[in-house]
Scaffold this active site. Structure first.
Site, PDB file in Angstrom:
ATOM      1  CE  LYS A   1      -6.454   1.740  -0.789  1.00 49.53           C
ATOM      2  NZ  LYS A   1      -7.120   1.784   0.516  1.00 49.53           N
TER       3      LYS A   1
ATOM      4  CE  LYS B   1      -3.762   2.251   2.537  1.00 50.76           C
ATOM      5  NZ  LYS B   1      -4.669   2.150   3.701  1.00 50.76           N
TER       6      LYS B   1
END
Length: 331
Positions: free
Chosen positions: A254, A194
């Site tokens: 992500k 992330k």
């Protein structure tokens, strides 16, 4: 064989030929729908920064469940927006918290796969993803709170918990907490890679989770001390490897579209289920482009999601899931 014997256009001469030779396939099976459940709303309220997305009350989830089932979307990823917040995000682990009640609603009324986001940013008064200490975010105290959160989600009936705070050791800590409470069947989908991205803006408005700049704590004006720099190439691979060692079942990259190279590297190195998250900024850009009449919204989503599949994603978390499912079902 050399040109002109080899003519690649033969494989593109008609739609039916193109269908036969495609090697990247997108279906409703590839979609996980992120939803916002909120305490202080009646019915559903559209989120201004994310057209077509809503804050749902518990009562409005019946409509959402029907939409998912009719669209053949296999599951949801639940985000909760509580009415009250505090320094440690204690609403996140209450037995009757908004996510816990939403999970029970899904469990009682559908067979949809239920994933829950596990982070404190939408529950803390300061908007950061954990418990604060004198020198910044306190990683290990945060793990203690996350353990309580995942157990409460598991007891409500979640299929998977999804730690998204990028805390060191979070997967092992969560796995141990679940197993100690006899929840060995509850899986973990970790936000393994992330990035500290500028594409999260609309989500932070929707979840009311923008981080405060805390003047008396150094290096905490944003989330860059725990989320990765977008200039990192090798760190995400190490993060995925660590999460797998600690016991995650599914790994995630992500955002998705700006990080297709990371998706590809993870897919090539690790033979594990891989999710790509098409985040709120990606969604908003596609929606705004479609509204401008210069771009076609349907084409943008289908092309970008196919790129994620082509790069190695097993499935995609996207706010456009219901629209994409409708387009795919229409053929």
């Amino acid at each position: 064989m050399s040109f002109p014997r080899t003519r690649m256009r033969r494989l593109r001469k008609s739609e039916n030929v193109r269908r036969l030779v495609r090697d990247v396939h997108l279906s409703t099976d590839d979609l996980l729908y992120p939803v916002f459940v909120r305490e202080d709303v009646e019915g559903k309220n559209e989120i201004e920064s994310m057209p077509g997305q809503y804050h749902y009350s518990l009562q409005a989830l019946d409509e959402l469940i029907s939409s998912c089932e009719e669209s053949q979307v296999p599951g949801v990823l639940i985000f909760g927006v509580p009415e009250e917040k505090d320094e440690i995000g204690s609403e996140a682990f209450k037995e009757d918290g908004i996510v816990q009640r939403a999970v029970r609603k899904f469990r009682e009324n559908s067979d949809l796969a239920v994933f829950t986001d596990v982070c404190l940013c939408h529950y803390t008064s300061h908007g950061h993803c954990g418990v604060l200490g004198e020198d910044g975010l306190d990683n290990d105290r945060t793990l203690e709170v996350l353990n309580q959160v995942v157990v409460s989600h598991a007891e409500a009936g979640a299929d998977f918990v999804s730690p998204s705070g990028m805390m060191d050791g979070q997967v092992k800590s969560i796995r141990d907490a679940l197993d100690d409470r006899d929840h060995e069947d509850v899986g973990i989908m970790s936000y393994s890679a992330k990035f500290a991205s500028s594409f999260y803006g609309p989500f932070r408005e929707a979840a009311e989770s923008a981080p405060e700049k805390i003047l008396d704590i150094p290096h905490l004006e944003n989330r860059e001390t725990y989320q990765m720099s977008f200039k990192s190439s090798d760190q995400p691979i190490r993060e995925v490897a660590l999460d797998l060692e600690e016991g995650t079942d599914i790994v995630m990259v992500k955002p998705a579209l700006p990080y297709l190279d990371v998706l590809r590297r993870v897919d090539e190195k690790f033979d594990v289920p891989l999710a790509a998250y098409q985040v709120s900024g990606e969604y908003a850009i596609a929606k705004e482009g479609g509204d401008s009449d210069r771009l076609d919204e349907k084409d943008i989503f289908l092309e970008s999601l196919a790129a994620m599949k082509r790069s190695g994603a097993n499935f995609i978390i996207t706010y456009a899931a219901l629209d994409v499912a409708r387009w795919l079902n229409e053929g």
